[in-house]
Motif scaffolding. Structure first.
Motif, PDB file in Angstrom:
ATOM      1  N   SER A  74      17.518  15.414  57.396  1.00 28.70           N
ATOM      2  CA  SER A  74      16.935  14.552  57.973  1.00 28.70           C
ATOM      3  C   SER A  74      15.918  14.985  59.181  1.00 28.70           C
ATOM      4  N   GLY A  75      16.654  14.250  60.863  1.00 26.13           N
ATOM      5  CA  GLY A  75      16.149  14.599  62.221  1.00 26.13           C
ATOM      6  C   GLY A  75      17.196  15.531  62.490  1.00 26.13           C
ATOM      7  N   GLY A  76      18.031  15.149  62.199  1.00 25.21           N
ATOM      8  CA  GLY A  76      19.092  16.058  62.687  1.00 25.21           C
ATOM      9  C   GLY A  76      19.913  17.221  61.866  1.00 25.21           C
ATOM     10  N   GLY A 118      13.571  17.699  59.910  1.00 23.72           N
ATOM     11  CA  GLY A 118      12.566  15.814  60.306  1.00 23.72           C
ATOM     12  C   GLY A 118      12.574  16.335  61.997  1.00 23.72           C
ATOM     13  N   PHE A 173       9.151  17.984  62.300  1.00 22.40           N
ATOM     14  CA  PHE A 173       7.872  17.086  62.095  1.00 22.40           C
ATOM     15  C   PHE A 173       8.037  16.113  63.941  1.00 22.40           C
ATOM     16  N   PRO A 189       9.013   7.624  64.805  1.00 22.49           N
ATOM     17  CA  PRO A 189       8.720   9.527  64.122  1.00 22.49           C
ATOM     18  C   PRO A 189       7.935  10.375  63.435  1.00 22.49           C
ATOM     19  N   GLY A 190       7.772  10.977  63.783  1.00 18.82           N
ATOM     20  CA  GLY A 190       6.411  11.649  63.601  1.00 18.82           C
ATOM     21  C   GLY A 190       6.029  11.972  62.234  1.00 18.82           C
ATOM     22  N   GLY A 191       7.509  12.437  61.671  1.00 19.56           N
ATOM     23  CA  GLY A 191       7.592  12.685  60.138  1.00 19.56           C
ATOM     24  C   GLY A 191       6.373  11.922  59.147  1.00 19.56           C
ATOM     25  N   GLU A 204       2.352  13.579  57.623  1.00 19.05           N
ATOM     26  CA  GLU A 204       2.281  13.418  56.897  1.00 19.05           C
ATOM     27  C   GLU A 204       0.905  12.360  56.933  1.00 19.05           C
ATOM     28  N   GLY A 244      18.167  12.072  53.192  1.00 24.04           N
ATOM     29  CA  GLY A 244      17.554  12.517  54.426  1.00 24.04           C
ATOM     30  C   GLY A 244      16.400  11.409  54.711  1.00 24.04           C
ATOM     31  N   GLY A 245      15.882  11.793  55.707  1.00 22.45           N
ATOM     32  CA  GLY A 245      14.137  11.018  55.695  1.00 22.45           C
ATOM     33  C   GLY A 245      12.784  11.915  55.709  1.00 22.45           C
ATOM     34  N   ALA A 270      11.040  11.343  52.321  1.00 19.52           N
ATOM     35  CA  ALA A 270      10.536  10.374  52.219  1.00 19.52           C
ATOM     36  C   ALA A 270       9.315  10.976  51.950  1.00 19.52           C
ATOM     37  N   THR A 304      18.263   7.516  54.103  1.00 24.39           N
ATOM     38  CA  THR A 304      18.447   7.711  55.879  1.00 24.39           C
ATOM     39  C   THR A 304      19.964   6.583  56.624  1.00 24.39           C
ATOM     40  N   ASP A 305      19.903   7.102  57.113  1.00 20.63           N
ATOM     41  CA  ASP A 305      21.021   6.627  57.484  1.00 20.63           C
ATOM     42  C   ASP A 305      21.683   5.390  57.642  1.00 20.63           C
TER      43      ASP A 305
HETATM   44  O1  KG4 Z   1      17.327  10.466  58.212  1.00 19.98           O
HETATM   45  P1  KG4 Z   1      16.809   9.763  59.109  1.00 19.98           P
HETATM   46  O2  KG4 Z   1      16.008   8.322  59.178  1.00 19.98           O
HETATM   47  O3  KG4 Z   1      17.739   9.956  60.618  1.00 19.98           O
HETATM   48  C1  KG4 Z   1      18.070  10.807  60.894  1.00 19.98           C
HETATM   49  O4  KG4 Z   1      17.666  11.923  61.121  1.00 19.98           O
HETATM   50  O5  KG4 Z   1      19.074  10.584  60.544  1.00 19.98           O
HETATM   51  O6  KG4 Z   1      15.678  11.476  59.233  1.00 19.98           O
HETATM   52  C2  KG4 Z   1      14.515  11.134  60.076  1.00 19.98           C
HETATM   53  C3  KG4 Z   1      13.872  11.776  60.647  1.00 19.98           C
HETATM   54  C4  KG4 Z   1      12.711  11.751  61.367  1.00 19.98           C
HETATM   55  O7  KG4 Z   1      12.881  13.033  62.092  1.00 19.98           O
HETATM   56  C5  KG4 Z   1      11.524  11.504  60.733  1.00 19.98           C
HETATM   57  O8  KG4 Z   1      10.436  12.824  61.731  1.00 19.98           O
HETATM   58  C6  KG4 Z   1      11.404  12.735  59.557  1.00 19.98           C
HETATM   59  O9  KG4 Z   1      13.107  12.253  59.088  1.00 19.98           O
HETATM   60  N1  KG4 Z   1      10.565  11.950  58.203  1.00 19.98           N
HETATM   61  C7  KG4 Z   1       9.439  12.569  57.968  1.00 19.98           C
HETATM   62  C8  KG4 Z   1       8.959  10.967  57.014  1.00 19.98           C
HETATM   63  N2  KG4 Z   1      10.186  10.394  56.931  1.00 19.98           N
HETATM   64  C9  KG4 Z   1      10.410  10.484  57.896  1.00 19.98           C
HETATM   65  N3  KG4 Z   1       9.639  13.157  58.014  1.00 19.98           N
HETATM   66  C10 KG4 Z   1       7.622  14.072  56.619  1.00 19.98           C
HETATM   67  N4  KG4 Z   1       7.485  13.631  56.795  1.00 19.98           N
HETATM   68  C11 KG4 Z   1       7.806  12.386  56.344  1.00 19.98           C
HETATM   69  N5  KG4 Z   1       7.181  11.151  55.722  1.00 19.98           N
END
Ligand code: KG4
Ligand code: ZN
Length: 353
Positions: free
Chosen positions: A139-141, A166, A169, A181-183, A187, A276-277, A280, A308-309
């Motif tokens: 995830s992001g963290g 994350g 990204f 958010p960058g992910g 992508e 985790g995000g 996706a 996700t959270d």
């Molecule tokens: O699990 P999450 O929703 O929240 C926490 O970090 O707790 O994860 C969010 C993270 C972000 O850094 C976001 O950029 C990443 O997941 N993310 C992705 C994609 N969708 C979300 N990273 C890569 N590709 C994606 N499609």
């Protein structure tokens, strides 16, 4: 067994009510999530002080909504669970203190849940996956490869030495001016780009461990971008594609090692689970499928809203703990840092006693 779960460790204010039946199945009665993304967007990342204030303002309403949707009263609850860490401490304090107040005033047991443990147990709520299984949490963290042997019984095989995937990204997107958010944005750009154009490093690849290090990759990307600035649309797409390909290759290498360690230490896993995000991401999904296939395991991916959270995962982890009698005192201290092996040690002690 009906449990209220509260999640406030990062930028989601969330509450949910989950029922666990005696056969070990779970049912989500309500699951309310309020994302703070718009409040952090202009800063390109989560600002802890803004997050904590937003949790204070929203949490009471979010809990009331979750209780209403589930049609249960506080009195009908069997316990209250809150994420007590790891995470941004201001937010953790808000959620845990609220849970304590509800537990105290209604005389219910409190479960101070480790946020990572809640991610780790989610596939049992969604898919009834039996122990043991391997969890890839990105995830992001967080970035971790975990062996899940039982409730309160986790082995960490790999983690990140610097940035979470994350986060890498998000930083890449920020550098290229894409947004937050960058992910998902990276992508999308990557789909139009050439993954071979820039020779970016595959940090840690080839090492015997299962750890990650992503800050060097980010720096390499920045240097490539600076070399060819100003960037055209195609340059941005090619940079994103090359970055994403490097991450995919690193995940493949690290996860193969993690699974090897899992088999040696625990035996064959019942599944490879992703949470985790980051899960996706379709290119990352594909490589996870491939790695799982190589070892004859199934890839289990809970629906995105539960990857996700969210509060349901906290409630479910609380239920799994309450069944085993693993409750916590009302003076349980919130924790910014809380590695899962400390959860394992504490559970061993409580269960032996
Ligand atoms: O699990 P999450 O929703 O929240 C926490 O970090 O707790 O994860 C969010 C993270 C972000 O850094 C976001 O950029 C990443 O997941 N993310 C992705 C994609 N969708 C979300 N990273 C890569 N590709 C994606 N499609
Ligand atoms: Zn999380």
């Amino acid at each position: 067994m009906v449990i209220l779960g509260i999640e406030t460790t990062c930028d989601e204010t969330a509450a949910a009510v989950v029922r666990r039946t005696p056969d070990g199945r779970g049912r989500i009665l309500s699951n309310v999530v309020l994302s703070q993304i718009s409040e952090h967007a202009e800063f390109g990342g989560v600002v802890p002080e803004i997050a904590a204030r937003a949790h204070v303002e929203a949490l009471d309403h979010i809990i009331a909504k979750a209780m209403n949707e589930a049609k249960v009263s506080f009195r009908a609850l069997d316990g209250v669970a809150a994420a007590a860490g790891p995470g941004l401490i201001g937010g953790v304090i808000v959620g845990l203190t609220t849970a304590k107040a509800i537990a105290l005033s209604h005389d219910k047991p409190l479960m101070a849940v480790n946020h990572l443990e809640a991610h780790a147990l989610t596939p049992r709520l969604t898919d009834g996956v039996p122990f043991p299984y391997c969890l890839f949490l990105a995830s992001g963290g967080h970035t971790q490869i975990l062996g899940v042997r039982g409730v309160g019984d986790y082995v960490k095989f790999g983690g990140t030495l610097d940035d979470a995937i994350g986060e890498a990204f998000d930083k890449t997107a920020k550098l290229l001016g894409l947004g937050y958010p960058g992910g998902p944005l990276v992508e999308k750009e990557a789909a139009q780009g050439d993954p071979q154009r820039f020779a970016l490093p595959r940090p840690m690849s080839g090492r015997r461990d299962a750890d990650f290090s992503l800050s060097g990759l980010k720096t390499a990307l920045r240097l490539e971008a600076e070399k060819i600035a100003p960037l055209s649309d195609q340059d941005v797409a090619d940079l994103c594609a090359s970055f994403q390909q490097a991450v995919v290759d690193v995940i493949k290498d690290r996860l193969r090692n993690g699974l090897r360690m899992f088999r040696l230490r625990i035996g064959p896993p019942n599944a490879l689970v992703c949470a985790g995000g980051v899960a996706a991401n379709q290119a990352i999904r594909k490589v996870l499928h491939r790695v799982a296939f190589e070892i004859g395991a199934e890839l289990v991916a809970p629906p995105p809203a539960l990857c996700t959270d969210n509060g349901a995962m906290i409630a479910w982890a609380g239920a799994e703990r309450l069944v085993l009698g693993l409750t916590d005192p009302l003076d349980f201290a919130p924790r910014a840092r809380w590695p899962l092996d400390e959860v394992t040690k504490a559970a061993e002690k409580a269960l032996v006693r």
